[in-house]
Design a protein around this motif. Sequence first.
Motif, short mmCIF file in Angstrom:
data_model
loop_
_atom_site.label_atom_id
_atom_site.label_comp_id
_atom_site.label_asym_id
_atom_site.label_seq_id
_atom_site.Cartn_x
_atom_site.Cartn_y
_atom_site.Cartn_z
N ARG A 115 71.22 20.84 76.41
CA ARG A 115 70.31 20.18 77.35
C ARG A 115 69.83 18.82 76.86
N ARG A 116 70.30 18.38 75.72
CA ARG A 116 69.79 17.13 75.17
C ARG A 116 70.12 15.92 76.04
N TRP A 117 71.28 15.93 76.66
CA TRP A 117 71.65 14.76 77.46
C TRP A 117 70.69 14.56 78.64
N GLN A 118 70.01 15.64 79.07
CA GLN A 118 69.01 15.53 80.12
C GLN A 118 67.59 15.46 79.57
N ALA A 119 67.33 16.24 78.51
CA ALA A 119 65.98 16.30 77.95
C ALA A 119 65.61 15.01 77.23
N TRP A 120 66.59 14.39 76.59
CA TRP A 120 66.31 13.16 75.87
C TRP A 120 66.34 11.97 76.81
N PRO A 121 65.58 10.93 76.50
CA PRO A 121 65.75 9.66 77.24
C PRO A 121 67.10 9.05 76.86
N THR A 122 67.60 8.14 77.68
CA THR A 122 68.90 7.52 77.38
C THR A 122 68.86 6.78 76.06
N THR A 123 67.68 6.29 75.68
CA THR A 123 67.57 5.61 74.39
C THR A 123 67.62 6.61 73.24
N GLY A 124 67.44 7.90 73.55
CA GLY A 124 67.61 8.93 72.52
C GLY A 124 69.07 9.27 72.33
N VAL A 125 69.82 9.28 73.43
CA VAL A 125 71.27 9.51 73.33
C VAL A 125 71.95 8.31 72.69
N PHE A 126 71.53 7.12 73.09
CA PHE A 126 72.10 5.87 72.56
C PHE A 126 70.97 5.09 71.86
N PRO A 127 70.79 5.28 70.57
CA PRO A 127 69.70 4.60 69.85
C PRO A 127 69.88 3.08 69.83
N ASP A 128 68.79 2.39 69.55
CA ASP A 128 68.85 0.93 69.47
C ASP A 128 69.82 0.47 68.39
N TRP A 272 88.27 -1.11 63.47
CA TRP A 272 88.41 0.27 63.91
C TRP A 272 87.54 1.27 63.13
N PRO A 273 87.40 1.15 61.82
CA PRO A 273 86.47 2.06 61.14
C PRO A 273 85.04 1.96 61.68
N ALA A 274 84.64 0.76 62.04
CA ALA A 274 83.31 0.58 62.59
C ALA A 274 83.18 1.28 63.94
N GLY A 275 84.20 1.16 64.78
CA GLY A 275 84.19 1.80 66.09
C GLY A 275 84.12 3.32 65.99
N LYS A 276 84.93 3.88 65.11
CA LYS A 276 84.92 5.33 64.94
C LYS A 276 83.59 5.82 64.36
N SER A 277 83.06 5.05 63.41
CA SER A 277 81.80 5.44 62.78
C SER A 277 80.66 5.46 63.78
N ILE A 278 80.61 4.49 64.70
CA ILE A 278 79.55 4.45 65.70
C ILE A 278 79.66 5.67 66.63
N GLY A 279 80.87 5.97 67.08
CA GLY A 279 81.07 7.14 67.94
C GLY A 279 80.69 8.44 67.24
N ASN A 280 81.07 8.53 65.97
CA ASN A 280 80.75 9.76 65.22
C ASN A 280 79.25 9.91 65.01
N GLN A 281 78.55 8.80 64.81
CA GLN A 281 77.10 8.87 64.61
C GLN A 281 76.39 9.39 65.86
N ILE A 282 76.81 8.91 67.01
CA ILE A 282 76.18 9.36 68.26
C ILE A 282 76.51 10.83 68.51
N ALA A 283 77.74 11.23 68.20
CA ALA A 283 78.10 12.64 68.33
C ALA A 283 77.26 13.51 67.41
N TYR A 284 77.01 13.00 66.23
CA TYR A 284 76.18 13.73 65.26
C TYR A 284 74.76 13.90 65.78
N PHE A 285 74.21 12.82 66.37
CA PHE A 285 72.85 12.92 66.92
C PHE A 285 72.77 14.01 67.97
N LEU A 286 73.76 14.05 68.85
CA LEU A 286 73.74 15.00 69.97
C LEU A 286 73.89 16.45 69.52
#
Length: 301
Positions: A115-128, A272-286
Amino acid sequence: MKARRTTSGLPRAGEEATQGRRNPLGSATGRGSRVRAWPGGDGRRRASAAKQRAELLELQQGIHYRRVFVTLLGVIVAVSAVVVLLGTIGLLNETRSRPLTSAEQNQYKQEEIARRWQAWPTTGVFPDEVKYLGLDRAQQYARRIGIAPETECAKGVDAPVADVLRSHGCVTMLRATYMDQTASFVFTVGVAVLKDEEARVSAGEELTQDDRVGVLPVAFPGTVSERFGPEQRQRTSWVGAGPYLVFSTGGYADGRTRAAIPPEEILHPELWPAGKSIGNQIAYFLADPPKVPPCTQGNVC
């Protein structure tokens, strides 16, 4: 010869008759009493007695029925009281605080993550800011440029990926765009929300390994990402986390297309390592496991 009057003192025959007709009070009546017994007196007494017996029988039956009713009502009340008591005991046992079982703890984690994608604000799913590793594994930060409106899954990815997501019940697609610390690269991260973790695993098994297809970039006019489109994507990837498929894609901020880059440069050591790392970080948060309370009603059992 005249008859002689007797001297014995006894009345003659005529006198006996006259005396027999005398009134009990002493006066002669001259005839018999005319008072006779009322012929219906016995019948009334019998009818009254029968009526009393009927009323008595009816009263006895009423008392009997009342006793039966009171007894039956008492049984019903007693049974109802026992049922209510057992139900109350069961409810108290069910609702009282107790330690969570392993299955309940796992269910709590899954429900919280889902339920995090709904419970969290969009800035919680995608941090600054999102950490990533740059050259020489130096820790750097990518900054968020903007968040795109929520969209249908099929509209946020390429057609081959859209077919897979649609067949596995994708719910929605969330996207945001970041730039690296040097503002040389831009990255779009897309979060596909599946109905559950099982659907996400099944969808992941069918996704293509082609790094040219994946999430569609989101450009924001007036920013370094305004020239970032499908042709500017250098590579794409995805990672699974809970019920989410997190896609990421990256390109150059100057608008260079993939076709304009020599094949040997596509595997840029930093892009590319930067791109993968950013995606993995957001997945980790969720999908970061939440803290599970030890008891059904908090921290006290």
